[in-house]
Design a protein around this motif. Structure first.
Motif, PDB file in Angstrom:
ATOM      1  N   THR A  65      40.953  31.881  31.694  1.00  0.00           N
ATOM      2  CA  THR A  65      41.436  32.858  30.728  1.00  0.00           C
ATOM      3  C   THR A  65      42.889  33.173  31.021  1.00  0.00           C
ATOM      4  OG1 THR A  65      41.152  35.103  29.887  1.00  0.00           O
ATOM      5  CG2 THR A  65      40.576  34.745  32.180  1.00  0.00           C
ATOM      6  N   VAL A  66      43.627  33.525  29.972  1.00  0.00           N
ATOM      7  CA  VAL A  66      45.050  33.815  30.110  1.00  0.00           C
ATOM      8  C   VAL A  66      45.259  35.218  30.682  1.00  0.00           C
ATOM      9  CG1 VAL A  66      47.217  34.077  28.844  1.00  0.00           C
ATOM     10  CG2 VAL A  66      45.621  32.267  28.208  1.00  0.00           C
ATOM     11  N   LEU A  67      44.386  36.139  30.331  1.00  0.00           N
ATOM     12  CA  LEU A  67      44.587  37.549  30.679  1.00  0.00           C
ATOM     13  C   LEU A  67      44.183  37.891  32.107  1.00  0.00           C
ATOM     14  CD1 LEU A  67      43.333  39.245  27.384  1.00  0.00           C
ATOM     15  CD2 LEU A  67      45.689  38.848  28.103  1.00  0.00           C
ATOM     16  N   PHE A  68      43.373  37.055  32.745  1.00  0.00           N
ATOM     17  CA  PHE A  68      42.891  37.353  34.096  1.00  0.00           C
ATOM     18  C   PHE A  68      42.982  36.108  34.967  1.00  0.00           C
ATOM     19  CE2 PHE A  68      40.514  39.838  30.976  1.00  0.00           C
ATOM     20  CZ  PHE A  68      40.797  41.130  31.387  1.00  0.00           C
ATOM     21  N   GLU A  69      43.308  36.315  36.238  1.00  0.00           N
ATOM     22  CA  GLU A  69      43.322  35.212  37.182  1.00  0.00           C
ATOM     23  C   GLU A  69      43.137  35.740  38.602  1.00  0.00           C
ATOM     24  OE1 GLU A  69      47.049  33.157  37.148  1.00  0.00           O
ATOM     25  OE2 GLU A  69      48.090  34.736  38.268  1.00  0.00           O
ATOM     26  N   ILE A  70      42.697  34.855  39.484  1.00  0.00           N
ATOM     27  CA  ILE A  70      42.604  35.182  40.902  1.00  0.00           C
ATOM     28  C   ILE A  70      43.766  34.476  41.591  1.00  0.00           C
ATOM     29  CG2 ILE A  70      41.225  34.968  42.994  1.00  0.00           C
ATOM     30  CD1 ILE A  70      38.733  34.983  41.219  1.00  0.00           C
ATOM     31  N   ASN A  71      44.660  35.254  42.186  1.00  0.00           N
ATOM     32  CA  ASN A  71      45.834  34.672  42.832  1.00  0.00           C
ATOM     33  C   ASN A  71      45.946  35.175  44.274  1.00  0.00           C
ATOM     34  OD1 ASN A  71      47.002  37.309  42.610  1.00  0.00           O
ATOM     35  ND2 ASN A  71      47.688  36.803  40.533  1.00  0.00           N
ATOM     36  N   GLY A  72      47.059  34.853  44.919  1.00  0.00           N
ATOM     37  CA  GLY A  72      47.229  35.164  46.327  1.00  0.00           C
ATOM     38  C   GLY A  72      47.139  36.636  46.657  1.00  0.00           C
ATOM     39  N   ILE A  73      47.721  37.487  45.806  1.00  0.00           N
ATOM     40  CA  ILE A  73      47.746  38.917  46.140  1.00  0.00           C
ATOM     41  C   ILE A  73      46.468  39.624  45.734  1.00  0.00           C
ATOM     42  CG2 ILE A  73      48.996  39.513  44.001  1.00  0.00           C
ATOM     43  CD1 ILE A  73      50.356  41.750  45.689  1.00  0.00           C
ATOM     44  N   ASN A  74      45.946  39.347  44.527  1.00  0.00           N
ATOM     45  CA  ASN A  74      44.779  40.125  44.094  1.00  0.00           C
ATOM     46  C   ASN A  74      43.475  39.650  44.730  1.00  0.00           C
ATOM     47  OD1 ASN A  74      43.837  37.916  42.554  1.00  0.00           O
ATOM     48  ND2 ASN A  74      44.731  38.691  40.660  1.00  0.00           N
ATOM     49  N   LYS A  75      43.519  38.487  45.392  1.00  0.00           N
ATOM     50  CA  LYS A  75      42.334  37.993  46.089  1.00  0.00           C
ATOM     51  C   LYS A  75      41.896  38.987  47.176  1.00  0.00           C
ATOM     52  CE  LYS A  75      42.524  33.614  46.925  1.00  0.00           C
ATOM     53  NZ  LYS A  75      42.884  32.345  47.608  1.00  0.00           N
ATOM     54  N   LEU A  76      42.883  39.526  47.891  1.00  0.00           N
ATOM     55  CA  LEU A  76      42.582  40.518  48.935  1.00  0.00           C
ATOM     56  C   LEU A  76      41.966  41.769  48.333  1.00  0.00           C
ATOM     57  CD1 LEU A  76      42.798  41.768  51.789  1.00  0.00           C
ATOM     58  CD2 LEU A  76      45.146  42.419  51.199  1.00  0.00           C
ATOM     59  N   PHE A  77      42.554  42.264  47.253  1.00  0.00           N
ATOM     60  CA  PHE A  77      42.074  43.486  46.611  1.00  0.00           C
ATOM     61  C   PHE A  77      40.673  43.284  46.044  1.00  0.00           C
ATOM     62  CE2 PHE A  77      46.518  44.193  46.964  1.00  0.00           C
ATOM     63  CZ  PHE A  77      46.734  45.555  46.922  1.00  0.00           C
ATOM     64  N   LEU A  78      40.409  42.113  45.474  1.00  0.00           N
ATOM     65  CA  LEU A  78      39.084  41.816  44.927  1.00  0.00           C
ATOM     66  C   LEU A  78      38.041  41.775  46.044  1.00  0.00           C
ATOM     67  CD1 LEU A  78      37.400  40.950  42.409  1.00  0.00           C
ATOM     68  CD2 LEU A  78      37.883  38.578  43.082  1.00  0.00           C
ATOM     69  N   THR A  79      38.391  41.154  47.170  1.00  0.00           N
ATOM     70  CA  THR A  79      37.454  41.042  48.288  1.00  0.00           C
ATOM     71  C   THR A  79      37.128  42.413  48.876  1.00  0.00           C
ATOM     72  OG1 THR A  79      38.385  38.866  48.831  1.00  0.00           O
ATOM     73  CG2 THR A  79      37.042  39.938  50.517  1.00  0.00           C
ATOM     74  N   VAL A  80      38.145  43.248  49.039  1.00  0.00           N
ATOM     75  CA  VAL A  80      37.934  44.601  49.562  1.00  0.00           C
ATOM     76  C   VAL A  80      37.030  45.397  48.619  1.00  0.00           C
ATOM     77  CG1 VAL A  80      39.053  46.803  50.087  1.00  0.00           C
ATOM     78  CG2 VAL A  80      40.062  44.664  50.910  1.00  0.00           C
ATOM     79  N   LEU A  81      37.311  45.312  47.321  1.00  0.00           N
ATOM     80  CA  LEU A  81      36.478  46.003  46.334  1.00  0.00           C
ATOM     81  C   LEU A  81      35.040  45.521  46.410  1.00  0.00           C
ATOM     82  CD1 LEU A  81      35.954  47.798  43.854  1.00  0.00           C
ATOM     83  CD2 LEU A  81      36.834  45.935  42.416  1.00  0.00           C
ATOM     84  N   SER A  82      34.826  44.219  46.542  1.00  0.00           N
ATOM     85  CA  SER A  82      33.472  43.654  46.586  1.00  0.00           C
ATOM     86  C   SER A  82      32.690  44.147  47.800  1.00  0.00           C
ATOM     87  CB  SER A  82      33.536  42.123  46.616  1.00  0.00           C
ATOM     88  OG  SER A  82      34.066  41.617  45.417  1.00  0.00           O
ATOM     89  N   ILE A  83      33.349  44.162  48.961  1.00  0.00           N
ATOM     90  CA  ILE A  83      32.673  44.601  50.184  1.00  0.00           C
ATOM     91  C   ILE A  83      32.314  46.083  50.111  1.00  0.00           C
ATOM     92  CG2 ILE A  83      32.952  44.935  52.680  1.00  0.00           C
ATOM     93  CD1 ILE A  83      34.710  42.399  52.666  1.00  0.00           C
ATOM     94  N   VAL A  84      33.253  46.891  49.641  1.00  0.00           N
ATOM     95  CA  VAL A  84      33.011  48.332  49.528  1.00  0.00           C
ATOM     96  C   VAL A  84      31.920  48.606  48.496  1.00  0.00           C
ATOM     97  CG1 VAL A  84      34.021  50.531  48.793  1.00  0.00           C
ATOM     98  CG2 VAL A  84      35.306  49.014  50.306  1.00  0.00           C
ATOM     99  N   TYR A  85      31.963  47.904  47.370  1.00  0.00           N
ATOM    100  CA  TYR A  85      30.959  48.118  46.322  1.00  0.00           C
ATOM    101  C   TYR A  85      29.575  47.697  46.786  1.00  0.00           C
ATOM    102  CZ  TYR A  85      28.584  47.709  41.795  1.00  0.00           C
ATOM    103  OH  TYR A  85      27.683  47.823  40.752  1.00  0.00           O
ATOM    104  N   LEU A  86      29.491  46.608  47.559  1.00  0.00           N
ATOM    105  CA  LEU A  86      28.191  46.165  48.076  1.00  0.00           C
ATOM    106  C   LEU A  86      27.609  47.220  49.022  1.00  0.00           C
ATOM    107  CD1 LEU A  86      26.214  43.732  48.061  1.00  0.00           C
ATOM    108  CD2 LEU A  86      27.392  42.906  50.109  1.00  0.00           C
ATOM    109  N   ALA A  87      28.456  47.771  49.902  1.00  0.00           N
ATOM    110  CA  ALA A  87      27.993  48.831  50.806  1.00  0.00           C
ATOM    111  C   ALA A  87      27.583  50.064  50.006  1.00  0.00           C
ATOM    112  CB  ALA A  87      29.102  49.184  51.797  1.00  0.00           C
ATOM    113  N   PHE A  88      28.389  50.398  48.990  1.00  0.00           N
ATOM    114  CA  PHE A  88      28.074  51.543  48.120  1.00  0.00           C
ATOM    115  C   PHE A  88      26.712  51.381  47.461  1.00  0.00           C
ATOM    116  CE2 PHE A  88      27.771  52.526  43.615  1.00  0.00           C
ATOM    117  CZ  PHE A  88      27.906  53.908  43.596  1.00  0.00           C
ATOM    118  N   ALA A  89      26.444  50.181  46.943  1.00  0.00           N
ATOM    119  CA  ALA A  89      25.207  49.948  46.184  1.00  0.00           C
ATOM    120  C   ALA A  89      23.973  50.239  47.023  1.00  0.00           C
ATOM    121  CB  ALA A  89      25.185  48.513  45.662  1.00  0.00           C
TER     122      ALA A  89
END
Length: 473
Positions: free
Chosen positions: A56-80
């Motif tokens: 998709t043009v509007l969204f991508e996984i790149n060098g900088i947001n990869k870290l932010f996505l991973t942190v969000l995923s780990i925190v959300y999994l613990a939250f769940a």
């Protein structure tokens, strides 16, 4: 892969809307957390697990947001997993719990969209979406204080979002005939931008999005919101929402770096960063509510992120390490505050004493969370703050270094005073429910384990994620 992680919560909410089955509330929150985590791991391993969805043009996984996505995923999994046990004793009707699930899913969806967006305008839309979703979550208990906190949050953040929108308009004025808000285009043509309008744009975006990030002097919503939201939601607000706002600031700051106007932007980052440390240092001694205490700690740590970004070089690496460490430790801290609330049924620090004699596991989690957030070795925050101090000394910023350490020492003493007073001493009367599920301990244990383990040993694969995220700044 990106499309799937964004579409999944919308489909889940539609299914829940039509079926209205109570068991689906926790089921979908947990399932989305697992899916989100799998996608982030696949992104780090460069595996496209859903190739049929296309790009998709509007969204991508790149060098900088990869870290932010991973942190969000780990925190959300613990939250769940923590949330499943925490909400079992919630005396709310099925309709309210269903609305709670809708808003959690939409909140994660909005933060994910904000992190993965490639367009500044779309980024702004998703940041606004986080406001709409989290406002209900803050108001969830429907008390006098929670509705006041929710209105304050909506009012202040709406003003911030409006200021950021003005900043985007000014950025389009600075870009001349570019007619694009895609970050890639903005980075490539930054040298052609009008310096005056670009500086003005950064001022408005910094103040506007700084509101969502919780930077002083536009932080006023944060202590009330964290104090009134359910503890699992407070964990998401502090460990995930603030990061999403910070990423947008980083991207706009990157434009000023490429345009050669970054000296002006760095001054703003320094000012708001040190002002945040000052506010936290002043208020940490006058707090009677332990959840508000953690909120001011978040303001402090957002200030540290701002300062590290302004330093540049290894300071940016420090910012990325600090972001991850703060997210893991603060999420564990807020979840543990939920345990204390369940046990004592009060948020007043003075009413809690002798926690170690009441619930040893909660007491030790409270102590370890404090040690982690206070940057005691082997916390990840020790590495980040050490790098920040080292960078200041190398750059010759001796006064700023001394001021930085002075504020951190004051905040450390204030937090230690409250934490030790709650853990040790006489056993106080128990009003709430002492029996807690094992899943109200395990998520914090895992988050703290990650934060302390990476402070001792950081594999090259993980250190490369931090280096990649800080590249070019």
């Amino acid at each position: 892969m990106i499309n799937f992680v964004l579409i999944f919560p919308l489909l889940a909410c539609l299914i829940l809307l039509f079926t209205k089955k109570k068991f689906l509330n926790n089921f979908f929150i947990t399932l989305y957390a697992i899916v989100h985590f799998i996608v982030s791991i696949a992104a780090n391993l460069n595996i496209d697990i859903f190739p049929f969805w296309g790009n998709t043009v509007l969204f991508e996984i790149n060098g900088i947001n990869k870290l932010f996505l991973t942190v969000l995923s780990i925190v959300y999994l613990a939250f769940a997993f923590y949330n499943n046990s925490y909400m079992k004793d919630e005396n709310s009707n099925e309709r309210r719990l269903r609305h709670y699930t809708y808003m959690i899913m939409f909140f994660i969806f909005s933060m994910t969209g904000a992190i993965l967006s490639t367009n500044l305008g779309i980024n702004w839309v998703f940041i606004e979406g986080t406001t709409l979703a989290s406002a209900y979550l803050i108001y969830f208990h429907k008390t006098k204080h929670s509705i006041e906190a929710a209105w304050k949050y909506v009012f202040i953040c709406s003003i911030g979002i409006a200021l950021a929108f003005v900043g985007i308009i000014l950025l389009t004025a600075a870009s001349g005939n570019l007619e694009s808000l895609y970050y890639k285009d903005l980075f490539e043509h930054a040298k052609e931008f009008n310096p005056f309008w670009l500086k003005m744009s950064f001022v408005f975006i910094m103040f506007g999005i700084g509101t969502k990030m919780g930077l002083a002097p536009v932080h006023f919503w944060l202590p009330d919101a964290h104090a009134e939201a359910p503890s699992p939601v407070s964990a998401l607000l502090s460990a995930a929402l603030l990061n999403s706002a910070f990423l947008m600031i980083i991207n706009v700051f990157r434009i000023t770096v490429y345009a050669g106007c970054d000296s002006y932007a760095r001054i703003m980052l320094f000012v708001m960063g040190f002002l945040s440390l000052f506010v936290a240092a002043v208020f940490v001694y006058h707090i009677s509510n332990y959840k508000r205490m953690l909120a001011y700690s978040s303001i402090e740590n957002m200030g540290i992120l701002s300062i590290c970004l302004a330093l540049g070089g290894s300071g940016v690496v420090a910012a990325m390490i600090h972001l991850a460490g703060h997210s893991f430790i603060k999420a564990a801290f807020f979840m543990t505050s939920g345990n204390i609330l369940k046990i004592y049924n009060t948020k007043k620090i003075k009413n809690i004493e002798g926690l170690i004699n009441v619930d040893k596991r909660t007491a030790w989690l409270w102590i370890l969370s404090f040690l982690g957030i206070a940057a005691f070795p082997p916390s990840m925050l020790f590495i980040s703050e050490f790098l920040a101090v080292k960078t200041m000394i190398i750059n010759g910023n001796y006064f700023l270094c001394a001021l930085f350490l002075f504020f951190l020492t004051i905040i450390l003493y204030g937090l230690a005073q409250s934490v030790t007073g709650m853990v040790f001493g006489k056993r106080t009367e128990i009003i709430g429910n002492k029996q807690l599920s094992i899943f109200m301990y395990l998520p914090q244990i895992l988050l703290l384990f990650i934060a302390f383990l990476l402070g001792i040993y950081m594999p090259d694969s993980i250190s490369n994620i931090f280096l990649e995220a800080s590249a070019g700044l």
